[in-house]
Design an enzyme around this catalytic site. Structure first.
Site, PDB file in Angstrom:
ATOM      1  N   CYS A 288       0.836  -1.198   0.000  1.00 62.99           N
ATOM      2  CA  CYS A 288       0.000   0.000   0.000  1.00 62.99           C
ATOM      3  C   CYS A 288       0.881   1.262   0.000  1.00 62.99           C
ATOM      4  O   CYS A 288       1.507   1.560  -1.007  1.00 62.99           O
ATOM      5  CB  CYS A 288      -0.963  -0.026   1.187  1.00 62.99           C
ATOM      6  SG  CYS A 288      -2.383   1.097   1.012  1.00 62.99           S
TER       7      CYS A 288
ATOM      8  N   HIS B 157      -3.452  -5.668   1.129  1.00 64.50           N
ATOM      9  CA  HIS B 157      -2.773  -5.912   2.404  1.00 64.50           C
ATOM     10  C   HIS B 157      -2.759  -7.394   2.785  1.00 64.50           C
ATOM     11  O   HIS B 157      -3.688  -7.872   3.449  1.00 64.50           O
ATOM     12  CB  HIS B 157      -3.476  -5.139   3.519  1.00 64.50           C
ATOM     13  CG  HIS B 157      -3.275  -3.669   3.483  1.00 64.50           C
ATOM     14  ND1 HIS B 157      -2.284  -3.038   4.204  1.00 64.50           N
ATOM     15  CD2 HIS B 157      -3.950  -2.696   2.830  1.00 64.50           C
ATOM     16  CE1 HIS B 157      -2.356  -1.722   3.987  1.00 64.50           C
ATOM     17  NE2 HIS B 157      -3.353  -1.499   3.159  1.00 64.50           N
TER      18      HIS B 157
ATOM     19  N   GLU C 206      -1.026  -8.824   5.052  1.00 67.60           N
ATOM     20  CA  GLU C 206      -0.889  -8.980   6.503  1.00 67.60           C
ATOM     21  C   GLU C 206      -2.246  -8.957   7.214  1.00 67.60           C
ATOM     22  O   GLU C 206      -2.356  -9.375   8.368  1.00 67.60           O
ATOM     23  CB  GLU C 206       0.041  -7.896   7.079  1.00 67.60           C
ATOM     24  CG  GLU C 206      -0.571  -6.525   7.274  1.00 67.60           C
ATOM     25  CD  GLU C 206      -0.679  -5.699   5.995  1.00 67.60           C
ATOM     26  OE1 GLU C 206      -1.087  -4.521   6.098  1.00 67.60           O
ATOM     27  OE2 GLU C 206      -0.355  -6.221   4.917  1.00 67.60           O
TER      28      GLU C 206
END
EC number: 6.3.5.3
Length: 233
Positions: free
Chosen positions: A86, A203, A205
């Site tokens: 990002c 994302h 994660e």
């Protein structure tokens, strides 16, 4: 394998990245402060999401001049593994480690939702555990994720296999409706020509644990570990 997660003023996904890496890979991981003058001892550098320096001027424009970026650029140029997620992707383009730029979303609104990605190249250190043309579901959260590059650059990206992820529907079809932000060619993530630097807007994660209801993001971190283990023999 030792990971380093860079912390800029305004980073807000640094703790998420550190937790996901530790949980998924079981490898050592530490924060790297933006004023650090060295990245010695690290095998993979992560530039996390957030709003570095408040996104003043434009996303990533100021972070690109943080002291830590000088050793990171040298690290990448020597073949070191770097992933920008990002805001990290935006910083990598500003630093010249990846081509193109990230513009405002075509609807001029911040978008936060799950997106489907098709793995276009599973021969990179970041995707070697993914199947060919695999479809994964990964959340996005950005206001400036609209990837753009001139036609010559796009041609080179496509010819060299540097488009790593493309926005798609649940069936893996690349359609305008599946493109959340207007990115040219539905591009969601690219790597450099050497393949050791990856930038992606979604994302991973945030979808790396069962407790979150989605573990598709694990493939990124597990691929890095597998690649490193093979590289080290």
């Amino acid at each position: 394998m030792k990971f380093g997660v860079v912390v800029f003023p305004g980073s807000n996904c640094d703790a998420d990245c550190l937790h996901a890496i530790k949980t998924v890979t079981g490898q050592p991981v530490e924060y790297i402060w933006h004023k650090s003058g060295s990245v010695d001892g690290f095998d993979c550098i992560v530039l996390p999401g957030g709003f570095s320096y408040g996104d003043y001027l434009r996303c990533g424009a100021i972070a690109r001049f943080s002291p830590v970026m000088t050793p990171i650029i040298k690290f990448a140029q020597k073949g070191g593994l770097v992933i920008g997620i990002c805001n990290g992707f935006q910083i990598l383009t500003e630093a010249g480690l990846l081509p193109g730029a990230l513009h405002r979303n075509n609807n001029l609104k911040f978008i936060c939702k799950d997106s489907f990605l098709r793995v276009e190249n599973n021969q990179t250190p970041f995707t070697c555990q993914a199947g060919a043309r695999a479809v994964i579901k990964v959340p996005i959260a950005h206001g400036e994720g609209n990837y753009y590059a001139d036609q010559e650059t796009l041609n080179a990206l496509e010819e060299n296999g540097q488009v790593v992820f493309r926005y798609c529907d649940a069936n893996g079809e690349i359609t305008p409706a599946a493109n959340p932000n207007g990115s040219v060619n539905n591009i969601a993530g690219i790597c450099n020509k050497q393949g050791n630097v990856l930038g992606m807007m979604p994302h991973p994660e945030r979808c790396a644990e069962a407790v979150l209801g989605n573990t598709d993001g694990q493939v990124i971190f597990k691929s890095l570990l597998e690649y490193w283990q093979r590289r080290c023999g």
